[in-house]
Design a protein around this motif. Structure first.
Motif, PDB file in Angstrom:
ATOM      1  N   ASP A 289       1.019  -1.141   0.076  1.00 35.34           N
ATOM      2  CA  ASP A 289      -0.396  -0.207  -0.213  1.00 35.34           C
ATOM      3  C   ASP A 289       0.708   1.529  -0.221  1.00 35.34           C
ATOM      4  OD1 ASP A 289      -2.388  -1.291   0.333  1.00 35.34           O
ATOM      5  OD2 ASP A 289      -2.376  -1.782   2.348  1.00 35.34           O
ATOM      6  N   ARG A 290       2.025   1.012  -0.035  1.00 32.38           N
ATOM      7  CA  ARG A 290       3.136   2.257  -0.036  1.00 32.38           C
ATOM      8  C   ARG A 290       4.382   2.686  -0.909  1.00 32.38           C
ATOM      9  NH1 ARG A 290      -0.873   3.845   2.637  1.00 32.38           N
ATOM     10  NH2 ARG A 290      -0.392   4.463   5.090  1.00 32.38           N
ATOM     11  N   LYS A 327      -2.270  -1.469  -7.406  1.00 34.75           N
ATOM     12  CA  LYS A 327      -2.102  -0.544  -6.336  1.00 34.75           C
ATOM     13  C   LYS A 327      -1.028  -0.040  -6.674  1.00 34.75           C
ATOM     14  CE  LYS A 327      -4.058  -2.549  -2.562  1.00 34.75           C
ATOM     15  NZ  LYS A 327      -3.199  -3.715  -1.304  1.00 34.75           N
ATOM     16  N   ASP A 331      -3.843   2.821  -6.975  1.00 31.83           N
ATOM     17  CA  ASP A 331      -4.155   3.466  -6.334  1.00 31.83           C
ATOM     18  C   ASP A 331      -3.535   4.009  -4.560  1.00 31.83           C
ATOM     19  OD1 ASP A 331      -6.503   1.968  -7.477  1.00 31.83           O
ATOM     20  OD2 ASP A 331      -6.657   0.494  -6.311  1.00 31.83           O
ATOM     21  N   ASN A 332      -2.295   3.876  -5.353  1.00 28.00           N
ATOM     22  CA  ASN A 332      -1.520   4.386  -3.783  1.00 28.00           C
ATOM     23  C   ASN A 332      -1.380   5.594  -4.547  1.00 28.00           C
ATOM     24  OD1 ASN A 332      -1.749   1.666  -2.689  1.00 28.00           O
ATOM     25  ND2 ASN A 332       0.871   0.602  -2.932  1.00 28.00           N
ATOM     26  N   GLU A 335      -4.427   7.944  -3.431  1.00 21.72           N
ATOM     27  CA  GLU A 335      -4.227   8.246  -1.440  1.00 21.72           C
ATOM     28  C   GLU A 335      -3.074   8.645  -1.503  1.00 21.72           C
ATOM     29  OE1 GLU A 335      -3.470   5.840   2.384  1.00 21.72           O
ATOM     30  OE2 GLU A 335      -3.827   4.824   0.982  1.00 21.72           O
TER      31      GLU A 335
END
Length: 344
Positions: A289-290, A327, A331-332, A335
């Protein structure tokens, strides 16, 4: 079905700018020579000495968009070339250059708002002036964040002088993208492109170490920070940092009571590692996620259409599920940058 892609790490310059040596009365500045005799190219010069040849995709939004369409890049988060940071200069002059660069960035973004977002630059050598420019860039220019250097002169990123910048970033919801710069260039580092191949990864690891052991992410828990080049050498040496913290707390635990591993998952990196095994390690250490797609476009050390590589290659060819690839590619970044993906 193709996936959307946001490139968090790429560089752009104004096409031209004033003679800064003449404007400020001293040297050290970069200029752009469009009369170098090379079609579609210009020479970056520093005090009259050649620094680098750049192509029109380094200043032309139109040339850039053509290549983005070719490469399947949906959005670029634009940032300047680090040599423009100018942290060495008089504070008021660094502010003036920052404003010039940021205004040019904003103009490019506003001309193609569905393809570009802006990461501004700041006079980090004058934190109170940097705070002033942060507020202007976020409120007036609508930037989601800023690119900063891996250090500011003799200040590492744990320096208390930089606290006002971190606090303002938290208050504004602005992100920070840390790029290595100002590596040792001469002596032992003068051959084999060592400042870029060895110095940059070391610079980035130093910046991460200072941010963690300096307690920055503990003192500013809402701060969102991304590091270029897959975090440099940090992912491979995090165990060494942790061991050093454990066995020599008198040296390593002086400014933060939390160990380095405590902060894994609390900062971001780009994906620019050029190697499948390195990307797998990066995902294991930093977290799926990073990590965000980063290409270093348009420069040849990046993941660009050159030799045997292309933008997004390491992610797209990785043995990851489509969910994880989405992601890393899109997506990441949505965010991290606090963006609404439906607008792109």
């Amino acid at each position: 079905m193709s996936m959307k892609k946001l490139d968090i790490h790429n560089h752009i310059l104004p096409k031209e700018w004033p003679d800064l040596k003449k404007k400020y009365g001293y040297g050290g500045w970069v200029s752009m020579d469009h009369k170098c005799g090379l079609v579609g190219k210009a020479n970056m010069m520093k005090d009259g000495e050649f620094f680098r040849t750049v192509e029109e995709n380094c200043w032309s939004a139109e040339a850039r968009l053509k290549e983005m369409d070719r490469d399947g890049i949906t959005v670029q988060a634009l940032s300047t070339v680090p040599i423009m940071f100018s942290y060495w200069a008089k504070p008021e002059d660094t502010l003036d250059v920052s404003r010039m660069v940021n205004d040019d960035l904003a103009s490019t973004v506003s001309s193609h708002p569905s393809r570009f977002v802006g990461l501004g630059t700041l006079p980090m050598n004058a934190p109170l002036l940097a705070v002033e420019e942060m507020r202007r860039a976020v409120v007036d220019l609508k930037f989601p964040g800023f690119q900063i250097g891996s250090h500011v002169g003799d200040w590492n990123l744990d320096s208390k002088e930089l606290y006002p910048i971190y606090k303002t970033a938290e208050d504004l919801g602005a992100v920070l993208f840390v790029h290595p710069w100002d590596m040792q260039m001469g002596g032992r580092m003068s051959k084999y492109w060592l400042p870029w191949l060895v110095g940059m990864p070391a610079e980035t690891a130093t910046a991460i170490c200072c941010l963690l052991m300096g307690g920055i992410l503990h003192n500013f828990p809402k701060l969102k920070v991304c590091f270029a080049h897959g975090g440099g050498s940090f992912p491979y040496t995090v165990g060494r940092f942790q061991h050093g913290y454990n066995v020599r707390p008198d040296l390593c635990a002086t400014d933060c009571h939390l160990p380095p591993r405590e902060f894994l998952g609390k900062f971001w990196t780009d994906s620019l590692v050029h190697d499948q095994a390195a990307l797998k390690l990066l995902v294991d250490v930093i977290g799926e996620d990073r990590i965000m797609l980063g290409t270093d476009y348009p420069f040849p050390l990046g993941e660009v259409l050159i030799s045997d590589t292309y933008p997004g290659k390491v992610v797209l060819e990785a043995d990851f599920s489509p969910h994880i690839k989405r992601k890393l590619l899109w997506d990441n970044a949505m965010e991290f940058l606090n963006l609404d993906g439906s607008k792109f």
